[in-house]
Structure formats: C-alpha cells, structure tokens
Design a protein around this motif. Structure first.
Motif, PDB file in Angstrom:
ATOM      1  N   PRO A  90       4.420 -11.326   1.808  1.00  0.00           N
ATOM      2  CA  PRO A  90       3.920 -12.239   2.845  1.00  0.00           C
ATOM      3  C   PRO A  90       4.396 -13.673   2.701  1.00  0.00           C
ATOM      4  CG  PRO A  90       2.146 -10.802   2.094  1.00  0.00           C
ATOM      5  CD  PRO A  90       3.322 -10.550   1.183  1.00  0.00           C
ATOM      6  N   GLU A  91       4.484 -14.161   1.453  1.00  0.00           N
ATOM      7  CA  GLU A  91       4.820 -15.574   1.251  1.00  0.00           C
ATOM      8  C   GLU A  91       6.317 -15.822   1.121  1.00  0.00           C
ATOM      9  OE1 GLU A  91       2.792 -13.832  -0.778  1.00  0.00           O
ATOM     10  OE2 GLU A  91       0.862 -14.424   0.078  1.00  0.00           O
ATOM     11  N   GLU A  92       7.145 -14.819   1.337  1.00  0.00           N
ATOM     12  CA  GLU A  92       8.590 -15.024   1.201  1.00  0.00           C
ATOM     13  C   GLU A  92       9.028 -16.181   2.099  1.00  0.00           C
ATOM     14  OE1 GLU A  92      12.862 -12.651   1.380  1.00  0.00           O
ATOM     15  OE2 GLU A  92      11.103 -11.762   2.318  1.00  0.00           O
ATOM     16  N   PRO A  93       9.791 -17.140   1.548  1.00  0.00           N
ATOM     17  CA  PRO A  93      10.151 -18.338   2.320  1.00  0.00           C
ATOM     18  C   PRO A  93      11.308 -18.106   3.293  1.00  0.00           C
ATOM     19  CG  PRO A  93      11.020 -18.519   0.101  1.00  0.00           C
ATOM     20  CD  PRO A  93      10.207 -17.259   0.130  1.00  0.00           C
ATOM     21  N   VAL A  94      11.088 -17.263   4.278  1.00  0.00           N
ATOM     22  CA  VAL A  94      12.060 -17.055   5.354  1.00  0.00           C
ATOM     23  C   VAL A  94      11.331 -17.199   6.682  1.00  0.00           C
ATOM     24  CG1 VAL A  94      13.568 -15.541   4.019  1.00  0.00           C
ATOM     25  CG2 VAL A  94      11.704 -14.550   5.348  1.00  0.00           C
ATOM     26  N   GLY A  95      12.058 -17.659   7.688  1.00  0.00           N
ATOM     27  CA  GLY A  95      11.486 -17.730   9.011  1.00  0.00           C
ATOM     28  C   GLY A  95      11.228 -16.344   9.570  1.00  0.00           C
ATOM     29  N   VAL A  96      10.338 -16.265  10.546  1.00  0.00           N
ATOM     30  CA  VAL A  96       9.967 -14.987  11.149  1.00  0.00           C
ATOM     31  C   VAL A  96      10.406 -14.982  12.609  1.00  0.00           C
ATOM     32  CG1 VAL A  96       8.046 -13.505  11.823  1.00  0.00           C
ATOM     33  CG2 VAL A  96       8.019 -14.647   9.598  1.00  0.00           C
ATOM     34  N   GLN A 102      17.042  -4.756  13.103  1.00  0.00           N
ATOM     35  CA  GLN A 102      16.618  -4.762  11.703  1.00  0.00           C
ATOM     36  C   GLN A 102      17.606  -3.991  10.839  1.00  0.00           C
ATOM     37  OE1 GLN A 102      12.891  -2.721  10.098  1.00  0.00           O
ATOM     38  NE2 GLN A 102      12.298  -4.877   9.952  1.00  0.00           N
ATOM     39  N   VAL A 103      18.009  -4.608   9.732  1.00  0.00           N
ATOM     40  CA  VAL A 103      18.961  -3.997   8.801  1.00  0.00           C
ATOM     41  C   VAL A 103      18.336  -3.969   7.408  1.00  0.00           C
ATOM     42  CG1 VAL A 103      20.956  -4.733  10.152  1.00  0.00           C
ATOM     43  CG2 VAL A 103      20.091  -6.230   8.347  1.00  0.00           C
ATOM     44  N   LEU A 104      18.929  -3.166   6.536  1.00  0.00           N
ATOM     45  CA  LEU A 104      18.435  -3.080   5.173  1.00  0.00           C
ATOM     46  C   LEU A 104      18.894  -4.299   4.375  1.00  0.00           C
ATOM     47  CD1 LEU A 104      19.109   0.691   4.409  1.00  0.00           C
ATOM     48  CD2 LEU A 104      16.914  -0.383   4.951  1.00  0.00           C
ATOM     49  N   ARG A 105      17.977  -4.910   3.692  1.00  0.00           N
ATOM     50  CA  ARG A 105      18.290  -6.085   2.897  1.00  0.00           C
ATOM     51  C   ARG A 105      19.378  -5.783   1.868  1.00  0.00           C
ATOM     52  NH1 ARG A 105      14.841 -10.667   1.126  1.00  0.00           N
ATOM     53  NH2 ARG A 105      13.311  -9.756   2.537  1.00  0.00           N
ATOM     54  N   GLU A 106      19.266  -4.639   1.185  1.00  0.00           N
ATOM     55  CA  GLU A 106      20.221  -4.341   0.118  1.00  0.00           C
ATOM     56  C   GLU A 106      21.621  -4.074   0.641  1.00  0.00           C
ATOM     57  OE1 GLU A 106      17.782  -0.476   0.728  1.00  0.00           O
ATOM     58  OE2 GLU A 106      17.466  -2.648   0.814  1.00  0.00           O
ATOM     59  N   GLU A 107      21.753  -3.835   1.938  1.00  0.00           N
ATOM     60  CA  GLU A 107      23.066  -3.594   2.526  1.00  0.00           C
ATOM     61  C   GLU A 107      23.650  -4.821   3.210  1.00  0.00           C
ATOM     62  OE1 GLU A 107      25.079  -1.113   2.296  1.00  0.00           O
ATOM     63  OE2 GLU A 107      23.750   0.191   1.149  1.00  0.00           O
ATOM     64  N   ARG A 118      -1.638  -7.288   8.597  1.00  0.00           N
ATOM     65  CA  ARG A 118      -0.972  -5.993   8.519  1.00  0.00           C
ATOM     66  C   ARG A 118      -0.969  -5.297   9.874  1.00  0.00           C
ATOM     67  NH1 ARG A 118       1.941  -5.134   3.722  1.00  0.00           N
ATOM     68  NH2 ARG A 118       1.016  -6.592   2.219  1.00  0.00           N
ATOM     69  N   ALA A 119       0.117  -4.580  10.135  1.00  0.00           N
ATOM     70  CA  ALA A 119       0.228  -3.753  11.323  1.00  0.00           C
ATOM     71  C   ALA A 119      -0.522  -2.437  11.090  1.00  0.00           C
ATOM     72  CB  ALA A 119       1.698  -3.494  11.647  1.00  0.00           C
ATOM     73  N   PRO A 120      -0.783  -1.654  12.135  1.00  0.00           N
ATOM     74  CA  PRO A 120      -1.497  -0.384  11.955  1.00  0.00           C
ATOM     75  C   PRO A 120      -0.845   0.544  10.941  1.00  0.00           C
ATOM     76  CG  PRO A 120      -1.418  -0.972  14.275  1.00  0.00           C
ATOM     77  CD  PRO A 120      -0.580  -1.971  13.565  1.00  0.00           C
ATOM     78  N   GLY A 121       0.470   0.497  10.815  1.00  0.00           N
ATOM     79  CA  GLY A 121       1.159   1.368   9.864  1.00  0.00           C
ATOM     80  C   GLY A 121       1.072   0.902   8.421  1.00  0.00           C
ATOM     81  N   GLY A 122       0.518  -0.274   8.194  1.00  0.00           N
ATOM     82  CA  GLY A 122       0.363  -0.774   6.837  1.00  0.00           C
ATOM     83  C   GLY A 122       1.328  -1.869   6.450  1.00  0.00           C
ATOM     84  N   GLY A 123       2.450  -2.015   7.164  1.00  0.00           N
ATOM     85  CA  GLY A 123       3.407  -3.067   6.860  1.00  0.00           C
ATOM     86  C   GLY A 123       2.944  -4.406   7.391  1.00  0.00           C
ATOM     87  N   LEU A 124       3.659  -5.453   7.015  1.00  0.00           N
ATOM     88  CA  LEU A 124       3.316  -6.776   7.515  1.00  0.00           C
ATOM     89  C   LEU A 124       3.466  -6.827   9.031  1.00  0.00           C
ATOM     90  CD1 LEU A 124       5.086  -9.066   4.874  1.00  0.00           C
ATOM     91  CD2 LEU A 124       2.637  -8.585   5.064  1.00  0.00           C
ATOM     92  N   LEU A 125       2.512  -7.468   9.691  1.00  0.00           N
ATOM     93  CA  LEU A 125       2.585  -7.593  11.142  1.00  0.00           C
ATOM     94  C   LEU A 125       3.772  -8.465  11.539  1.00  0.00           C
ATOM     95  CD1 LEU A 125       1.209  -6.961  13.868  1.00  0.00           C
ATOM     96  CD2 LEU A 125      -0.126  -9.060  13.569  1.00  0.00           C
ATOM     97  N   TYR A 126       3.969  -9.562  10.802  1.00  0.00           N
ATOM     98  CA  TYR A 126       5.088 -10.461  11.068  1.00  0.00           C
ATOM     99  C   TYR A 126       6.106 -10.266   9.942  1.00  0.00           C
ATOM    100  CZ  TYR A 126       1.874 -12.369  14.446  1.00  0.00           C
ATOM    101  OH  TYR A 126       1.012 -12.502  15.504  1.00  0.00           O
ATOM    102  N   ASN A 127       6.923  -9.239  10.099  1.00  0.00           N
ATOM    103  CA  ASN A 127       7.803  -8.824   9.000  1.00  0.00           C
ATOM    104  C   ASN A 127       9.281  -9.008   9.293  1.00  0.00           C
ATOM    105  OD1 ASN A 127       8.326  -6.799  10.849  1.00  0.00           O
ATOM    106  ND2 ASN A 127       8.312  -5.164   9.328  1.00  0.00           N
ATOM    107  N   ALA A 128       9.638  -9.536  10.479  1.00  0.00           N
ATOM    108  CA  ALA A 128      11.049  -9.663  10.861  1.00  0.00           C
ATOM    109  C   ALA A 128      11.628 -10.954  10.310  1.00  0.00           C
ATOM    110  CB  ALA A 128      11.208  -9.606  12.380  1.00  0.00           C
ATOM    111  N   VAL A 142      15.696  -8.791   8.499  1.00  0.00           N
ATOM    112  CA  VAL A 142      15.346  -7.881   7.410  1.00  0.00           C
ATOM    113  C   VAL A 142      13.836  -7.887   7.253  1.00  0.00           C
ATOM    114  CG1 VAL A 142      17.519  -8.198   6.180  1.00  0.00           C
ATOM    115  CG2 VAL A 142      15.571  -9.666   5.625  1.00  0.00           C
ATOM    116  N   GLU A 143      13.303  -6.795   6.742  1.00  0.00           N
ATOM    117  CA  GLU A 143      11.870  -6.734   6.500  1.00  0.00           C
ATOM    118  C   GLU A 143      11.500  -7.703   5.380  1.00  0.00           C
ATOM    119  OE1 GLU A 143       8.362  -3.456   5.460  1.00  0.00           O
ATOM    120  OE2 GLU A 143      10.474  -2.835   5.653  1.00  0.00           O
ATOM    121  N   LYS A 144      10.481  -8.519   5.629  1.00  0.00           N
ATOM    122  CA  LYS A 144      10.055  -9.470   4.598  1.00  0.00           C
ATOM    123  C   LYS A 144       9.628  -8.722   3.341  1.00  0.00           C
ATOM    124  CE  LYS A 144       7.701 -13.136   5.296  1.00  0.00           C
ATOM    125  NZ  LYS A 144       6.621 -14.098   5.665  1.00  0.00           N
ATOM    126  N   ALA A 145      10.011  -9.261   2.192  1.00  0.00           N
ATOM    127  CA  ALA A 145       9.705  -8.603   0.934  1.00  0.00           C
ATOM    128  C   ALA A 145       8.226  -8.748   0.566  1.00  0.00           C
ATOM    129  CB  ALA A 145      10.580  -9.185  -0.177  1.00  0.00           C
TER     130      ALA A 145
END
Length: 516
Positions: free
Chosen positions: A288-294, A399-404, A318-328, A283-286
């Motif tokens: 930067p400091e979210e305590p989940v492995g990448v 990658q899946v939606l967190r809310e789902e 950040r990645a070029p698109g603006g999201g976290l580079l390490y977001n998985a 899931v996409e990290k919510a």
C-alpha cells in the motif's frame, strides 16, 4: 542582443533585479554570458513563475481532505493485461502492433533530460553501466531493442521498416548524449532516425520567490520536468517531423527503466485496437505505501494521483478479490497518438499545473561567495508527462508484470532499492527465465543442473570473472547465429546475459547460448 539596460528594466518589472547585482564586477565574457542567459526570460512569465513557486511551496502538502470521496479505480473496460488474459486477444494485439510498426507508423520517444546525480555520476543516466557481463549502457540496451523490434516486424510482414527514436534531452544532457552516440556509431542505427531535442529550462526559486543566482554570472536553472515534453515538441517541430515520416503512434518512456520494451507490439496493438488516443502501462503495487503514483479516476476523469496525495487509509483499501483497490502503479510508460499530442501542444499545455520539487540548489551569498547548502533551500517547478491524461478522449491502461517490464534505476547502491544492483538483477533474472523457456538448462561448475528459479544475485565484484562459470546447455537443435530461433519472439537485445549464484556459494557468469 538586448542591452544590459533593457535587461535590467525587464528584471525590475519581474521583481528579480537582484540577478544583476554582481554584473558590474564581471569581466566582459562572463557578463555577456549572464546577459545572454537572462535575455530570453520574459518579465511577466519570470515574475509569475517565481510567485507561483513560492505560493505552491507555502501551500500545505499531503492528501487533499476531499480527495478520497472523489477517487475511484479505473473501470475494467479501460484495462487490459499482458498476462492472465485471453491468449487469443494477446496474439491479436501483437499482430496489430507489428503491423503498425511494419507500416512505419510507430516511433519511440525517450525522456532523458535528467543527470545521474542520485547515482553519484555527473553524466546522463543513459550512459550508465549497471555491471552487466557485456558492460552495456542503458542507451545501448535500448538501441539494440529498437533494432530488434524493427527486425521482428520486418520478418513478420516481409518488409523493411524503421522505428524513429526521438530523445528529449536538457541543457545538461544534450551535448554528452550526442557525443556518446557519435562515439558509438549510433549503436548501428541510422543517425537520420535518431532525433535529439532539448527541453526548456526554468530558474530555481527561493522559498520567498526570488530566482537563485548559482554563480555571479549564472542563474540556477533546472529542466522543466518530463512534462516539458509538450513545449519541447512545439519548440523543435518534432510533431511536424513525425508527420513527414508518417508516424501516427508514439511510445514514450523514461531512460532509467532497464526492462523497458521499446515499441512493444502488444501494448501498441492493444491501444490501437481499443481506439485509444492515450494509454499507460501500469504494474500492480507491491504494497500500500509503495511510493508510486496510482492510475485511477478522479471525478470520473483518468489521471495519475501521486502517492503523497493518497491517505494511508485509502491506500490500504481492498477490492472484493482481496487485492489493493488502488493497485495500478504508474511506471511512466505511455502510448499517444500523434493527433493527441498535437491537441495537447495546441490547446492543453497551458492548463498543466506545475509540481513543486524542493531541492538543495547551490547559490552565491550577498558577498558573492559560493554556497553548497546542506538542506533544501530552493524550489524547482516541474510538469509531469502524465499530466495530460485527463484530456484524453479514450484513455486505456495496460497492466504488465513488474518482473518483466519495470526495474527503475534511481539511486546509488548505498540505497536499498532502485539501484544498479537491483536493475542488474532484474535484467539477468529475466534473461535466465527466457533461456529456460527456450529449452536451456543451466549447469553449475560441477555439472549439476541449477533450479529453474534463480537464487538471489549477489553484487558483482572484481573477482567475478575469475570464478567458475556456469554452463548452459540447450535441449533440441543448437542455436544458429545471428539469432536463436527458440528464444521468445519479442526478445530485446542481442545477447542473453546471466550472473547467478550457483549450486555452491560462489557466483559465476555465462552468456547463455549464442547471440540472439
């Protein structure tokens, strides 16, 4: 059974003879129990385990100084997505997944070795109820999802099929889990298709490398982590059982995710069509400091890097698109081929490095008095199920939606996240959305239609059932039991449930429609 003298000699070789210091004062029954617990411990392995635990505890924690330069996000060709991608690809993945399920080639494997200690209960976490209107436990929800995916695959392919359910337990959870399933008639699954097996236990160790005596007649033991799966598969001939059944693909998941989709056809199909031997949902990290492995690459090799190993500066990139580079973000939800699991158990398991977990471990002092420590005093060595990712020949991430698909149950309600209330809200919100997608409309106590986005749910209380219930109306033909044809095809479970804040200030409950 080995004699006390032989066991004492073994412990001397391991430097752990203190485990017998109260043996002489024990009655025959407790003494025999202690010796039986000590007998399987090989002296060389025990000594190495204790030395490794102490050395790992002494090693400085935090991000390795050279890691940032070796770290890279997964390349796009290794990634898939459940939303926002090509609808045709998603249909193909789903068709392939259902096809493999219909051929009896898919099994699910539950990691359920942990107790509900952080929840404040002494029984296995799968037996926990989060407060749904139906009062279903995690085990029941998951059993019903297996039945549902079997039914959907059978309907699509015109056949009867089975998804075997393998459940890895521990010394703490095997007995209660087995009894719970028997009491509930295996939730209408065939008992022959529910296979429980036990992971290994390892001694807890003091900071100076001594195995901990929990009682005069008992060594403090702990499960060897969810990465103990690979030894347990070999110990109990689980892969041989899978081979006899014709299983080729295994979906592995943790018990505490209330939104988990068991044998998810889309995920299975994506991995199979990509020719993957190992896969992970992310899931996409919510933040930067979210305590989940990448899930990322280190030196070009896929692996999960723990959040504590990534510096704050790297986590904020950040990645070029603006999201976290390490977001998985890793959610412990994996695809494996049976062939890959066989290679792991035969070749790679000894190469897995245990991780240190510092815990409060009850013990007896030098006078034999029981002590419950107020701060961490012991080390439990664990392996993680994702430690095998670097050995994959073809690893993919999905990658899946967190809310789902991701709402873990970790803590009691006194915590501000990952607790029974957040898990309940996540499931109810999901079912509310599904009902809306199927044409349902929710009405408040006075007949006013509620908004399509549910307001936050308050905690259920003793008076919830006496408050005005919301009403659900369907647009189009009425649902016909036992299944609602208008609901999404991959709907897990047998009942659509909801508890919402209505148009006013008071919550109400509703079963939206009929069993589905």
């Amino acid at each position: 059974m080995a004699s006390e003298r032989d066991i004492r000699a073994r412990l001397q070789r391991a430097g752990q003879e203190h485990l017998l210091r109260f043996c002489a004062e024990l009655a025959p029954g407790p003494r025999a129990a202690l010796l039986a617990q000590l007998e399987p411990l090989e002296p060389e392995a025990l000594g190495e385990h204790c030395r490794r635990a102490a050395a790992a505890r002494a090693h400085p924690s935090g991000p390795p100084p050279e890691l940032a330069a070796r770290l890279r996000p997964l390349p796009p060709e290794r990634m898939g997505t459940a939303s926002g991608g090509d609808p045709q690809s998603r249909r193909l993945w789903e068709e392939e997944g259902f096809h493999q399920i219909a051929l009896n080639k898919v099994a699910v494997l539950l990691l359920a070795g942990g107790q509900g200690t952080r929840l404040g209960v002494t029984y296995p976490k799968g037996m926990y109820q989060v407060g749904l209107p139906s009062q279903k436990t995690l085990y029941q929800l998951q059993a019903e999802r297996i039945r549902r995916v079997e039914q959907l695959a059978g309907e699509r392919c015109g056949t009867r099929c089975t998804v075997p359910w393998y459940i890895m337990t521990s010394e703490f959870t095997l007995g209660p889990t087995a009894e719970f399933f028997k009491e509930h008639d295996f939730f209408h699954l065939d008992p022959n298709n529910v296979v429980m097996f036990e992971q290994r236990m390892l001694p807890a160790v003091t900071f100076d490398g001594r195995a901990i005596l929990e009682r005069k007649d008992k060594v403090a033991m702990a499960p060897d982590g969810n990465g103990g799966l690979y030894c347990a598969l070999a110990d109990h001939q689980i892969l041989e059982d899978m081979e006899r059944r014709g299983v080729e693909f295994v979906h592995v998941y943790c018990v505490d995710n209330i939104l988990v989709r068991l044998a998810d056809p889309v995920f299975i199909g994506f991995c199979v069509l990509r020719g993957a031997d190992c896969g992970a949902k992310v899931v996409e990290k919510a933040y930067p400091e979210e305590p989940v492995g990448v899930v990322c690459q280190v030196d070009g090799v896929p692996q999960v890097v723990e959040y504590s190993e990534i510096s704050p500066e790297t986590a904020r990139l950040r990645a070029p698109g603006g999201g976290l580079l390490y977001n998985a973000g890793n959610i412990c939800n994996h695809f494996f081929t049976r062939d890959f699991l066989q290679r792991v158990t035969r070749e790679f398991e000894p190469l897995l490095k245990p991780h240190v977990a510092v815990k409060k471990v009850p013990y007896v002092d030098e006078e034999g008095n029981p002590v419950k420590p107020l701060k961490p005093n012991g080390i439990k060595m664990e392996k993680f199920v994702f430690d095998v990712l670097p050995f994959a020949r073809n690893f993919v991430a999905f990658q899946v939606l967190r809310e789902e698909e991701f709402s873990p149950l970790k803590n009691a309600d006194s915590a501000d996240r990952d607790n029974p209330s957040t898990a309940r809200r996540a499931l109810l919100a999901q079912h509310y959305r599904w009902a809306l997608q199927a044409g349902a409309r929710f009405l408040g106590p006075h007949g006013a239609q509620l908004p399509e986005q549910p307001r936050p749910i308050g905690p259920m209380d003793e008076n919830a059932q006496s408050r005005p219930a919301l009403r659900c109306s369907w647009t189009g033909p009425p649902a016909e039991p036992p299944h609602c044809p208008r609901l999404p095809r991959a709907l897990p479970g047998t009942l659509l449930e909801s508890t919402w804040w209505g148009a006013g200030s008071s919550p109400g409950s509703v079963c939206a429609g009929t069993p589905c």
